[in-house]
Design an enzyme around this catalytic site. Structure first.
Site, PDB file in Angstrom:
ATOM      1  N   ARG A   1      80.298  53.522 119.045  1.00  0.00           N
ATOM      2  CA  ARG A   1      79.256  54.126 118.216  1.00  0.00           C
ATOM      3  C   ARG A   1      78.993  55.556 118.655  1.00  0.00           C
ATOM      4  NH1 ARG A   1      73.522  51.950 115.993  1.00  0.00           N
ATOM      5  NH2 ARG A   1      72.988  53.852 114.859  1.00  0.00           N
TER       6      ARG A   1
ATOM      7  N   ARG B   1      78.077  53.858 110.723  1.00  0.00           N
ATOM      8  CA  ARG B   1      78.274  53.554 112.131  1.00  0.00           C
ATOM      9  C   ARG B   1      79.275  52.412 112.299  1.00  0.00           C
ATOM     10  NH1 ARG B   1      72.703  51.786 111.634  1.00  0.00           N
ATOM     11  NH2 ARG B   1      72.321  53.964 111.199  1.00  0.00           N
TER      12      ARG B   1
ATOM     13  N   ASP C   1      75.987  48.611 114.880  1.00  0.00           N
ATOM     14  CA  ASP C   1      74.549  48.753 115.137  1.00  0.00           C
ATOM     15  C   ASP C   1      74.076  47.382 115.617  1.00  0.00           C
ATOM     16  OD1 ASP C   1      71.858  49.784 114.986  1.00  0.00           O
ATOM     17  OD2 ASP C   1      71.657  48.985 112.953  1.00  0.00           O
TER      18      ASP C   1
ATOM     19  N   ASP D   1      70.603  45.595 116.611  1.00  0.00           N
ATOM     20  CA  ASP D   1      69.139  45.716 116.643  1.00  0.00           C
ATOM     21  C   ASP D   1      68.512  44.415 117.124  1.00  0.00           C
ATOM     22  OD1 ASP D   1      69.323  48.256 115.554  1.00  0.00           O
ATOM     23  OD2 ASP D   1      68.947  47.576 113.501  1.00  0.00           O
TER      24      ASP D   1
HETATM   25  C1  X6L Z   1      62.935  54.209 101.889  1.00  0.00           C
HETATM   26  C2  X6L Z   1      63.452  55.018 102.870  1.00  0.00           C
HETATM   27  C3  X6L Z   1      63.275  52.861 101.907  1.00  0.00           C
HETATM   28  C4  X6L Z   1      64.280  54.501 103.841  1.00  0.00           C
HETATM   29  C5  X6L Z   1      64.096  52.353 102.885  1.00  0.00           C
HETATM   30  C6  X6L Z   1      65.936  51.320 104.884  1.00  0.00           C
HETATM   31  C7  X6L Z   1      65.924  53.410 105.963  1.00  0.00           C
HETATM   32  C8  X6L Z   1      66.778  50.837 105.854  1.00  0.00           C
HETATM   33  C9  X6L Z   1      66.767  52.925 106.930  1.00  0.00           C
HETATM   34  C10 X6L Z   1      64.598  53.170 103.870  1.00  0.00           C
HETATM   35  C11 X6L Z   1      65.487  52.621 104.916  1.00  0.00           C
HETATM   36  C12 X6L Z   1      67.205  51.648 106.883  1.00  0.00           C
HETATM   37  C13 X6L Z   1      71.998  49.161 107.416  1.00  0.00           C
HETATM   38  C14 X6L Z   1      71.801  49.677 106.135  1.00  0.00           C
HETATM   39  C15 X6L Z   1      71.092  51.099 107.566  1.00  0.00           C
HETATM   40  C16 X6L Z   1      72.602  47.878 107.548  1.00  0.00           C
HETATM   41  C17 X6L Z   1      72.709  47.797 105.159  1.00  0.00           C
HETATM   42  C18 X6L Z   1      68.120  51.101 107.927  1.00  0.00           C
HETATM   43  C19 X6L Z   1      68.874  51.987 108.859  1.00  0.00           C
HETATM   44  N1  X6L Z   1      71.534  50.068 108.309  1.00  0.00           N
HETATM   45  N2  X6L Z   1      72.147  49.009 105.008  1.00  0.00           N
HETATM   46  N3  X6L Z   1      71.221  50.883 106.252  1.00  0.00           N
HETATM   47  N4  X6L Z   1      72.934  47.248 106.387  1.00  0.00           N
HETATM   48  N5  X6L Z   1      73.067  47.115 104.071  1.00  0.00           N
HETATM   49  O1  X6L Z   1      72.822  47.342 108.645  1.00  0.00           O
HETATM   50  O2  X6L Z   1      68.273  49.893 108.062  1.00  0.00           O
HETATM   51  S1  X6L Z   1      70.384  52.557 108.153  1.00  0.00           S
HETATM   52 MG    MG Z   2      69.741  48.897 112.154  1.00  0.00          MG
HETATM   53 MG    MG Z   3      69.836  50.267 115.542  1.00  0.00          MG
END
Ligand code: X6L
Ligand code: MG
Ligand code: MG
Length: 168
Positions: A86, A95, A98, A100
């Site tokens: 990563r 990435r 990840d 968490d």
């Molecule tokens: C508004 C703004 C609404 C931001 C939601 C949601 C931001 C999730 C970050 C958000 C917002 C994240 C994964 C991902 C990411 C994953 C899938 C995050 C961090 N990680 N999408 N997006 N799976 N499907 O593991 O979770 S970036």
């Molecule tokens: Mg995450």
């Molecule tokens: Mg994380």
């Protein structure tokens, strides 16, 4: 010796050999000092959340029994991320892996590096659908995982392999 506690993790990958990277991450976690039994969800393909113009993810959930402290478990999660290549680019960007921490039995934390339970876990189908495979009756923030899972739109979460995916 300290009693083992249940902990729940969410893993995701959207760069490189996604399934192989998740497999390696699970193997490294299972082999680590202080990690006892470990169980793994089915494998899911999920649409990206947050930053939408990036490749789709594979996501899984893992439960384990551990004698590690929350901070030690976080250090392990970060060591696995580093070992599997990563690299930190932009926030919410693609990435290789990840890892968490979602929840640790009996633990609430609010520090600059660790907030438990994970503050957004009850809103994200890509977390809740895999977690409901292995811990439907777990109560977080006042409701079971099964109930939280039914409350979110899971249309962009596709099961691509059953729990045996990890055995091969
Ligand atoms: C508004 C703004 C609404 C931001 C939601 C949601 C931001 C999730 C970050 C958000 C917002 C994240 C994964 C991902 C990411 C994953 C899938 C995050 C961090 N990680 N999408 N997006 N799976 N499907 O593991 O979770 S970036
Ligand atoms: Mg995450
Ligand atoms: Mg994380």
């Amino acid at each position: 010796m300290t009693e083992a506690r249940a902990a729940y993790l969410s893993l995701g990958s959207n760069l490189g050999s996604r399934e192989e990277t998740l497999r390696k991450a699970v193997r490294q976690l299972a082999a680590a000092d202080g990690i006892k039994t470990l169980s793994v969800s089915s494998l899911y393909e999920t649409e990206p959340w947050g930053k939408k113009d990036q490749p789709s993810f594979l996501n899984i959930a893992v439960s384990l029994q551990t004698t590690l402290t929350p901070e030690e478990l976080l250090a392990l999660a970060q060591a696995v991320e580093t070992e599997l290549g990563r690299v930190r680019h932009e926030r919410w960007g693609p990435r290789t892996i990840d890892v968490d921490i979602l929840h640790i039995e009996g633990v609430e934390r609010k520090t600059p590096t660790l907030t438990l339970p994970h503050p957004y876990m009850t809103e994200r189908a890509f977390v809740l659908v895999p977690l409901a495979d292995i811990a439907p009756d777990l109560v977080v923030m006042g409701r079971t995982v099964e109930k939280w899972e039914k409350s979110v739109d899971d249309g962009s979460v596709i099961r691509v392999a059953g729990p045996e995916w990890i055995e091969s």
